[in-house]
Motif scaffolding. Structure first.
Motif, PDB file in Angstrom:
ATOM      1  N   GLY A 191      -0.365  21.056  20.913  1.00  0.00           N
ATOM      2  CA  GLY A 191      -1.678  21.093  21.538  1.00  0.00           C
ATOM      3  C   GLY A 191      -1.673  21.196  23.051  1.00  0.00           C
ATOM      4  N   GLU A 192      -0.498  21.138  23.688  1.00  0.00           N
ATOM      5  CA  GLU A 192      -0.438  21.297  25.136  1.00  0.00           C
ATOM      6  C   GLU A 192      -0.841  22.719  25.522  1.00  0.00           C
ATOM      7  OE1 GLU A 192       3.182  19.946  26.942  1.00  0.00           O
ATOM      8  OE2 GLU A 192       3.221  18.139  25.715  1.00  0.00           O
ATOM      9  N   LYS A 193      -1.181  22.899  26.793  1.00  0.00           N
ATOM     10  CA  LYS A 193      -1.660  24.195  27.293  1.00  0.00           C
ATOM     11  C   LYS A 193      -0.480  25.108  27.591  1.00  0.00           C
ATOM     12  CE  LYS A 193      -5.913  22.903  27.130  1.00  0.00           C
ATOM     13  NZ  LYS A 193      -6.719  23.318  26.030  1.00  0.00           N
ATOM     14  N   GLY A 194      -0.080  25.843  26.598  1.00  0.00           N
ATOM     15  CA  GLY A 194       1.039  26.769  26.735  1.00  0.00           C
ATOM     16  C   GLY A 194       1.255  27.502  25.438  1.00  0.00           C
ATOM     17  N   GLY A 195       2.250  28.362  25.433  1.00  0.00           N
ATOM     18  CA  GLY A 195       2.539  29.103  24.225  1.00  0.00           C
ATOM     19  C   GLY A 195       3.626  30.134  24.448  1.00  0.00           C
ATOM     20  N   ALA A 196       3.758  31.019  23.477  1.00  0.00           N
ATOM     21  CA  ALA A 196       4.718  32.117  23.539  1.00  0.00           C
ATOM     22  C   ALA A 196       3.949  33.424  23.687  1.00  0.00           C
ATOM     23  CB  ALA A 196       5.565  32.152  22.268  1.00  0.00           C
ATOM     24  N   ILE A 197       4.411  34.282  24.571  1.00  0.00           N
ATOM     25  CA  ILE A 197       3.754  35.572  24.805  1.00  0.00           C
ATOM     26  C   ILE A 197       3.855  36.440  23.561  1.00  0.00           C
ATOM     27  CG2 ILE A 197       3.841  37.751  26.087  1.00  0.00           C
ATOM     28  CD1 ILE A 197       4.996  36.193  28.452  1.00  0.00           C
ATOM     29  N   ASN A 198       2.697  36.925  23.097  1.00  0.00           N
ATOM     30  CA  ASN A 198       2.670  37.966  22.078  1.00  0.00           C
ATOM     31  C   ASN A 198       2.393  39.306  22.756  1.00  0.00           C
ATOM     32  OD1 ASN A 198       3.030  36.083  20.043  1.00  0.00           O
ATOM     33  ND2 ASN A 198       0.860  35.866  19.669  1.00  0.00           N
ATOM     34  N   ALA A 199       1.367  39.319  23.624  1.00  0.00           N
ATOM     35  CA  ALA A 199       0.977  40.549  24.308  1.00  0.00           C
ATOM     36  C   ALA A 199       0.203  40.194  25.572  1.00  0.00           C
ATOM     37  CB  ALA A 199       0.115  41.418  23.397  1.00  0.00           C
ATOM     38  N   VAL A 200       0.130  41.169  26.478  1.00  0.00           N
ATOM     39  CA  VAL A 200      -0.604  41.017  27.730  1.00  0.00           C
ATOM     40  C   VAL A 200      -1.398  42.292  27.970  1.00  0.00           C
ATOM     41  CG1 VAL A 200      -0.359  40.833  30.255  1.00  0.00           C
ATOM     42  CG2 VAL A 200       1.089  39.451  28.754  1.00  0.00           C
ATOM     43  N   ARG A 201      -2.681  42.125  28.316  1.00  0.00           N
ATOM     44  CA  ARG A 201      -3.495  43.264  28.747  1.00  0.00           C
ATOM     45  C   ARG A 201      -3.486  43.251  30.271  1.00  0.00           C
ATOM     46  NH1 ARG A 201      -7.303  46.298  26.179  1.00  0.00           N
ATOM     47  NH2 ARG A 201      -7.473  44.726  24.541  1.00  0.00           N
ATOM     48  N   LEU A 202      -2.914  44.306  30.866  1.00  0.00           N
ATOM     49  CA  LEU A 202      -2.797  44.414  32.318  1.00  0.00           C
ATOM     50  C   LEU A 202      -4.145  44.767  32.946  1.00  0.00           C
ATOM     51  CD1 LEU A 202       0.557  46.417  32.423  1.00  0.00           C
ATOM     52  CD2 LEU A 202       0.236  43.958  32.766  1.00  0.00           C
ATOM     53  N   PRO A 203      -4.269  44.626  34.273  1.00  0.00           N
ATOM     54  CA  PRO A 203      -5.526  44.974  34.947  1.00  0.00           C
ATOM     55  C   PRO A 203      -5.985  46.418  34.681  1.00  0.00           C
ATOM     56  CG  PRO A 203      -4.102  43.751  36.435  1.00  0.00           C
ATOM     57  CD  PRO A 203      -3.302  44.046  35.194  1.00  0.00           C
TER      58      PRO A 203
ATOM     59  N   VAL B 254      -3.644  30.557  35.441  1.00  0.00           N
ATOM     60  CA  VAL B 254      -4.726  29.593  35.575  1.00  0.00           C
ATOM     61  C   VAL B 254      -5.997  30.248  35.066  1.00  0.00           C
ATOM     62  CG1 VAL B 254      -6.076  28.165  37.162  1.00  0.00           C
ATOM     63  CG2 VAL B 254      -3.641  28.527  37.583  1.00  0.00           C
ATOM     64  N   ALA B 255      -6.700  29.561  34.155  1.00  0.00           N
ATOM     65  CA  ALA B 255      -7.970  30.055  33.624  1.00  0.00           C
ATOM     66  C   ALA B 255      -9.077  29.812  34.647  1.00  0.00           C
ATOM     67  CB  ALA B 255      -8.283  29.344  32.308  1.00  0.00           C
ATOM     68  N   ALA B 256     -10.223  30.436  34.429  1.00  0.00           N
ATOM     69  CA  ALA B 256     -11.367  30.306  35.336  1.00  0.00           C
ATOM     70  C   ALA B 256     -11.807  28.847  35.501  1.00  0.00           C
ATOM     71  CB  ALA B 256     -12.523  31.156  34.833  1.00  0.00           C
ATOM     72  N   ASP B 257     -11.623  28.027  34.457  1.00  0.00           N
ATOM     73  CA  ASP B 257     -12.030  26.612  34.541  1.00  0.00           C
ATOM     74  C   ASP B 257     -10.960  25.729  35.187  1.00  0.00           C
ATOM     75  OD1 ASP B 257     -10.050  26.335  32.603  1.00  0.00           O
ATOM     76  OD2 ASP B 257     -11.392  25.565  31.052  1.00  0.00           O
ATOM     77  N   GLY B 258      -9.863  26.340  35.661  1.00  0.00           N
ATOM     78  CA  GLY B 258      -8.795  25.593  36.324  1.00  0.00           C
ATOM     79  C   GLY B 258      -7.676  25.146  35.418  1.00  0.00           C
ATOM     80  N   THR B 259      -7.795  25.400  34.122  1.00  0.00           N
ATOM     81  CA  THR B 259      -6.745  25.009  33.179  1.00  0.00           C
ATOM     82  C   THR B 259      -5.492  25.840  33.437  1.00  0.00           C
ATOM     83  OG1 THR B 259      -8.418  24.482  31.524  1.00  0.00           O
ATOM     84  CG2 THR B 259      -6.148  24.731  30.746  1.00  0.00           C
ATOM     85  N   LYS B 260      -4.350  25.163  33.532  1.00  0.00           N
ATOM     86  CA  LYS B 260      -3.065  25.827  33.784  1.00  0.00           C
ATOM     87  C   LYS B 260      -2.298  25.976  32.478  1.00  0.00           C
ATOM     88  CE  LYS B 260      -2.836  23.913  38.398  1.00  0.00           C
ATOM     89  NZ  LYS B 260      -2.135  23.024  39.311  1.00  0.00           N
ATOM     90  N   TYR B 261      -1.712  27.148  32.286  1.00  0.00           N
ATOM     91  CA  TYR B 261      -0.920  27.445  31.094  1.00  0.00           C
ATOM     92  C   TYR B 261       0.490  27.868  31.506  1.00  0.00           C
ATOM     93  CZ  TYR B 261      -5.275  27.609  28.408  1.00  0.00           C
ATOM     94  OH  TYR B 261      -6.471  27.299  27.810  1.00  0.00           O
ATOM     95  N   SER B 262       1.482  27.333  30.808  1.00  0.00           N
ATOM     96  CA  SER B 262       2.871  27.756  30.944  1.00  0.00           C
ATOM     97  C   SER B 262       3.218  28.530  29.687  1.00  0.00           C
ATOM     98  CB  SER B 262       3.793  26.543  31.070  1.00  0.00           C
ATOM     99  OG  SER B 262       3.468  25.792  32.213  1.00  0.00           O
ATOM    100  N   ILE B 263       3.539  29.811  29.858  1.00  0.00           N
ATOM    101  CA  ILE B 263       3.719  30.691  28.708  1.00  0.00           C
ATOM    102  C   ILE B 263       5.140  31.248  28.724  1.00  0.00           C
ATOM    103  CG2 ILE B 263       2.821  32.708  27.522  1.00  0.00           C
ATOM    104  CD1 ILE B 263       0.203  32.208  29.231  1.00  0.00           C
ATOM    105  N   GLU B 264       5.839  31.010  27.639  1.00  0.00           N
ATOM    106  CA  GLU B 264       7.236  31.413  27.535  1.00  0.00           C
ATOM    107  C   GLU B 264       7.355  32.784  26.888  1.00  0.00           C
ATOM    108  OE1 GLU B 264      11.444  29.547  25.896  1.00  0.00           O
ATOM    109  OE2 GLU B 264       9.583  28.424  25.656  1.00  0.00           O
ATOM    110  N   GLY B 265       8.232  33.594  27.459  1.00  0.00           N
ATOM    111  CA  GLY B 265       8.541  34.899  26.869  1.00  0.00           C
ATOM    112  C   GLY B 265       9.987  34.917  26.416  1.00  0.00           C
ATOM    113  N   GLY B 266      10.380  36.024  25.862  1.00  0.00           N
ATOM    114  CA  GLY B 266      11.765  36.187  25.445  1.00  0.00           C
ATOM    115  C   GLY B 266      12.659  36.426  26.645  1.00  0.00           C
TER     116      GLY B 266
END
Length: 122
Positions: A100-112, A57-69
Motif C-alpha cells: 500500500g505504500e506510494k510506489g510500484g513497478a513501471i509498466n508504461a509511461v506516456r511521454l509529454p 510527484v502528483a498534483a496533490d504533492g504525493t511522492k511516488y518511488s517507481i522501480e524499473g528493470g
C-alpha cells in the motif's frame, strides 16, 4: 574434498543464489493490477543498475518511488537514459506495491509528446 566440505559448499551456493534471486525479485508488486498516475511531475530519473528508478510527484504533492528493470530491459521497452528529465509531466502506469505504500513497478509511461513506452497491462 571430503563429503562434509562438498555438502557445505553446495549449501552455501544454494543459499547465496536464493538470496541474489530474491534481491532482484518483483514479488513486492501486485502485477495483476495497474494504477494510472496522470500528469505527475518527474523529480528524478535514475538510469542505474541493477534497477532504474523514477521519482515523481502528483498534483496533490504525493511522492511516488517507481522501480524499473535494469537498463538493458528498459532499452528493450523503448526507454533510454535521456528519455525522461526532471520537470517532465508524464502519465505513468504502474503495478502498485502490495503493502500500500506510494510506489510500484513501471509498466508504461506516456511521454509529454504522447508516445507510450513500455507495455500496459491488458
Amino acid at each position: 574434498m571430503n563429503r562434509k566440505a562438498i555438502q557445505g559448499a553446495v549449501l552455501a551456493t544454494v543459499a547465496l543464489s536464493a538470496s541474489a534471486s530474491a534481491h532482484h525479485s518483483f514479488a513486492m508488486f501486485d502485477k495483476a493490477r495497474e494504477i494510472e498516475l496522470k500528469n505527475v511531475t518527474v523529480k528524478d530519473w535514475q538510469w542505474t543498475s541493477p534497477h532504474t528508478w523514477l521519482f515523481v510527484v502528483a498534483a496533490d504533492g504525493t511522492k511516488y518511488s517507481i522501480e524499473g528493470g535494469n537498463p538493458g530491459v528498459m532499452r528493450r521497452m523503448g526507454f533510454a537514459k535521456g528519455t525522461i528529465a526532471a520537470g517532465d509531466k508524464l502519465t505513468v502506469y504502474i503495478s502498485p506495491l502490495k503493502n500500500g505504500e506510494k510506489g510500484g513497478a513501471i509498466n508504461a509511461v506516456r511521454l509529454p509528446n504522447g508516445k507510450i513506452l513500455g507495455e500496459r497491462l491488458k
